[in-house]
Design a protein around this motif. Sequence first.
Motif, short mmCIF file in Angstrom:
data_model
loop_
_atom_site.label_atom_id
_atom_site.label_comp_id
_atom_site.label_asym_id
_atom_site.label_seq_id
_atom_site.Cartn_x
_atom_site.Cartn_y
_atom_site.Cartn_z
N ARG A 40 0.83 -1.21 0.00
CA ARG A 40 0.00 0.00 0.00
C ARG A 40 0.87 1.26 0.00
NH1 ARG A 40 -1.34 3.36 3.80
NH2 ARG A 40 -0.50 2.01 5.45
N LYS A 41 1.91 1.28 0.84
CA LYS A 41 2.77 2.46 0.91
C LYS A 41 3.60 2.64 -0.36
CE LYS A 41 3.17 2.40 5.96
NZ LYS A 41 4.07 2.16 7.11
N VAL A 42 4.04 1.51 -0.93
CA VAL A 42 4.77 1.60 -2.19
C VAL A 42 3.87 2.15 -3.28
CG1 VAL A 42 5.92 0.26 -4.00
CG2 VAL A 42 6.39 -0.24 -1.59
N LEU A 53 -0.17 -3.34 -8.02
CA LEU A 53 1.12 -3.93 -7.68
C LEU A 53 1.07 -5.45 -7.69
CD1 LEU A 53 1.71 -0.98 -6.90
CD2 LEU A 53 3.01 -1.85 -4.96
N TYR A 54 -0.12 -6.00 -7.42
CA TYR A 54 -0.22 -7.46 -7.37
C TYR A 54 -0.05 -8.10 -8.75
CZ TYR A 54 -1.55 -7.28 -2.48
OH TYR A 54 -1.54 -7.09 -1.13
N GLY A 55 -0.12 -7.31 -9.80
CA GLY A 55 0.20 -7.85 -11.11
C GLY A 55 1.69 -8.06 -11.31
N TYR A 56 2.49 -7.40 -10.47
CA TYR A 56 3.94 -7.47 -10.58
C TYR A 56 4.56 -8.27 -9.45
CZ TYR A 56 3.14 -3.56 -13.77
OH TYR A 56 2.71 -2.77 -14.80
N ILE A 57 3.94 -8.20 -8.27
CA ILE A 57 4.49 -8.83 -7.06
C ILE A 57 3.33 -9.45 -6.30
CG2 ILE A 57 5.66 -8.41 -4.86
CD1 ILE A 57 7.01 -6.00 -6.29
N SER A 58 3.46 -10.73 -5.93
CA SER A 58 2.35 -11.42 -5.27
C SER A 58 2.33 -11.22 -3.76
CB SER A 58 2.42 -12.93 -5.59
OG SER A 58 2.27 -13.15 -6.97
N THR A 59 3.50 -11.12 -3.15
CA THR A 59 3.58 -11.04 -1.69
C THR A 59 4.65 -10.03 -1.28
OG1 THR A 59 5.27 -12.77 -1.52
CG2 THR A 59 2.96 -13.49 -1.50
N ASP A 65 12.58 -9.97 -1.59
CA ASP A 65 13.56 -10.69 -2.40
C ASP A 65 14.10 -9.80 -3.52
OD1 ASP A 65 13.21 -12.97 -0.88
OD2 ASP A 65 11.82 -13.93 -2.30
N LEU A 66 13.22 -9.05 -4.15
CA LEU A 66 13.63 -8.15 -5.22
C LEU A 66 14.49 -7.01 -4.68
CD1 LEU A 66 10.26 -7.99 -7.15
CD2 LEU A 66 12.39 -8.90 -8.07
N MET A 67 14.16 -6.50 -3.50
CA MET A 67 14.95 -5.44 -2.89
C MET A 67 16.36 -5.93 -2.58
SD MET A 67 11.97 -4.05 -0.31
CE MET A 67 13.07 -3.08 0.73
N VAL A 68 16.46 -7.12 -2.00
CA VAL A 68 17.78 -7.67 -1.68
C VAL A 68 18.59 -7.87 -2.95
CG1 VAL A 68 18.98 -9.72 -0.80
CG2 VAL A 68 17.07 -8.76 0.48
N ASP A 69 17.95 -8.37 -4.00
CA ASP A 69 18.70 -8.61 -5.23
C ASP A 69 19.18 -7.30 -5.84
OD1 ASP A 69 19.52 -10.82 -7.10
OD2 ASP A 69 18.56 -9.45 -8.52
N GLU A 70 18.39 -6.25 -5.71
CA GLU A 70 18.83 -4.95 -6.21
C GLU A 70 20.08 -4.48 -5.47
OE1 GLU A 70 18.69 -1.65 -8.72
OE2 GLU A 70 17.56 -3.54 -8.78
#
Length: 230
Positions: A40-42, A53-59, A65-70
């Motif tokens: 919601r905040k994002v 956002l749920y079309g791009y990220i489910s949870t 996980d995406l933040m860590v990989d970045e």
Amino acid sequence: MTVWDRPQPPARPVPLDRERIVAAAIALADEGGLEAVSLRKVAARLEAGPMRLYGYISTKQELFDLMVDEVYAEILPEERPGDWREALGALAHRTRRAALRHEWLADLLGGRPALGPNGLAVAEATLSALDGLADIDTVMRAVETVSAYFTGAIRRETANLRAERATGLSRLDWQRASGPHLTRMLATGRYPALAEAVHDGTDVDAEETFATGLDWVLDALAARLVRPPA
């Protein structure tokens, strides 16, 4: 299917993609920690509806996980490490520097292996520098040992930084405030080893402590990683 394997939805009138979502999430986490991050905040920061956002990220875990990989892109060595010691040392020091830029990273270190492209690239760069030194199980235990060291050290350093902000006391201020109590306790004679450490030990900063401990770990691994002559 992982988040990296799942295709992104088609473009809509308000531009949105995983890169923008992750950048907004990292900015929120840098400002207020992981507790400041929610879909919601994002979405609000991106001026998009939360359901998009749920079309791009489910949870939220996928988002983490995406933040860590970045951030692993910041950890990836710019050049191929010269040898195994340089590779493991670079992994530790670059991870620490990334965690100081993004304190929330400390909360996500030490879990399941990072499977994003940057995380895999870091693992490849590290393992390839150790290729041929020992059997693969020994190599893996060496990497895990160094990882366990820097994960613990980074979490401790981050916890101290958070405590400084929460209390408003720097490390030196806290030592001065706690000094009278500690002096009284040591004067009882019940803690002779601790008294020697307090009175005679050298006070060093976090960076020097980290580097010294890492060198000791690498020194110990040297006996395991260098194959004896045939």
